[in-house]
Design a protein around this motif. Sequence first.
Motif, PDB file in Angstrom:
ATOM      1  N   GLU A   1     -14.267  -3.317  -4.270  1.00 30.95           N
ATOM      2  CA  GLU A   1     -13.652  -3.283  -2.943  1.00 30.95           C
ATOM      3  C   GLU A   1     -13.383  -4.705  -2.443  1.00 30.95           C
ATOM      4  OE1 GLU A   1     -14.502  -1.466   1.536  1.00 30.95           O
ATOM      5  OE2 GLU A   1     -15.895  -1.072  -0.111  1.00 30.95           O
ATOM      6  N   TYR A   2     -14.363  -5.581  -2.625  1.00 31.77           N
ATOM      7  CA  TYR A   2     -14.178  -6.977  -2.227  1.00 31.77           C
ATOM      8  C   TYR A   2     -13.124  -7.665  -3.103  1.00 31.77           C
ATOM      9  CZ  TYR A   2     -18.281  -6.960   0.846  1.00 31.77           C
ATOM     10  OH  TYR A   2     -19.177  -6.706   1.860  1.00 31.77           O
ATOM     11  N   ALA A   3     -13.188  -7.409  -4.403  1.00 32.14           N
ATOM     12  CA  ALA A   3     -12.295  -8.092  -5.340  1.00 32.14           C
ATOM     13  C   ALA A   3     -10.828  -7.736  -5.107  1.00 32.14           C
ATOM     14  CB  ALA A   3     -12.685  -7.760  -6.781  1.00 32.14           C
ATOM     15  N   ALA A   4     -10.572  -6.490  -4.721  1.00 31.02           N
ATOM     16  CA  ALA A   4      -9.192  -6.083  -4.460  1.00 31.02           C
ATOM     17  C   ALA A   4      -8.612  -6.855  -3.282  1.00 31.02           C
ATOM     18  CB  ALA A   4      -9.132  -4.586  -4.186  1.00 31.02           C
ATOM     19  N   GLY A   5      -9.459  -7.150  -2.295  1.00 23.81           N
ATOM     20  CA  GLY A   5      -8.996  -7.877  -1.127  1.00 23.81           C
ATOM     21  C   GLY A   5      -9.011  -9.382  -1.287  1.00 23.81           C
TER      22      GLY A   5
END
Length: 381
Positions: free
Chosen positions: A259-263
């Motif tokens: 979730e963090y990496a996508a953003g």
Amino acid sequence: MSQMFSLSSNLQPSSAVKLTAAPTFSPTKLSSLSAITGNVIYSLSTVCRRSRRQFPRGNLTIRSIDAAQPYDYETKLANVRESFPKLKIAVVGFGNFGQFLAKTLVSQGHTVLAHSRSDYSQIASKLDVSFFANPDDLCEEHPEVILLCTSILSTEPVLKSLPLQRLKRSTLFVDVLSVKEFPKSLFMKYLPQDFDILCTHPMFGPESGKISWKELPFVYDKVRIGDEESRIQRCESFLDVFRREGCRVSEMSCAEHDEYAAGSQFITHFVGRVLEKLHLEDTPINTKGYESLLNLVDNTSRDSFALFYGLFLYNKNALEQLRRLDAAFESVKGELFGHLHGLLRKQLFGNLYELPMDEWVAKKNADMKLLSDGSAQVPRS
């Protein structure tokens, strides 16, 4: 050698003791370091003997020795390397990133094996790594850790190609992919229940980590680690590789990571590749912000498109980020054209544009009524 010692005596300063040059030691019998040490000892003993003869009541004190002590550092380094357990680690996928990690593993004293579809035997030999072209031969070495350093797209076929039956039960499998839920699902699908699973992401690479790993982020998730003390210790020993190099080590679930990496990571790669299409060039009047954009393009262009595609395809949050990015782009573009449209209307209609919306609508309706009643004619061109 005459400046190597500082002497003090209760005698007059004029009664200084002069050092006598030591005899020359043969380089064929002693190393240069041993010769220096011998010269120091000989000079010291000579000074002491002469001082006792010439000044029997004098106090002779050695203030300092400036000679280098090279073995102190080497001894300390050896002690450090022996102070933690060593692992036998098999790197599967010995490309740039696999070689990058192997250098540090070897420098810390771990035994490193490697396997890859391409022949990297010569590079492995230079790095003090044992290379195995055949995965069966690699697995028969019974490594404690299998470290997958493959690309995202090739992870599944490579994992399926490994002869797991040749490995010891409870072997620890570790991945270093930029997405986490995908390798986790593959490990859970293909690995026996006895095997341990550790999903990790060193959030740096050969470029950003070529000088030091200090303060660089490293994320991990202990997906499945056995209860035995030896298995827990093995997992911690692997994580200590990155702690020892000064990384910012954080435990995080695979889902939270993605979730963090996508953003962050996916957006960074996407914007960098969009800017690359603009063919931005260096100028004599670069601002700091523009320099940052050029650096972004340079960093993202170094990575393969396969990595970028993998970040999109195997992170379910990436598509939502792409939609948000597209909506943000249209929103900003709409603001620009909205202001431009307003300026043009003001130039065309003058003060009418400044009327409140309800008055403007009422006047517009009145004009339309006149046209429909035939009370006014639309001028013909």
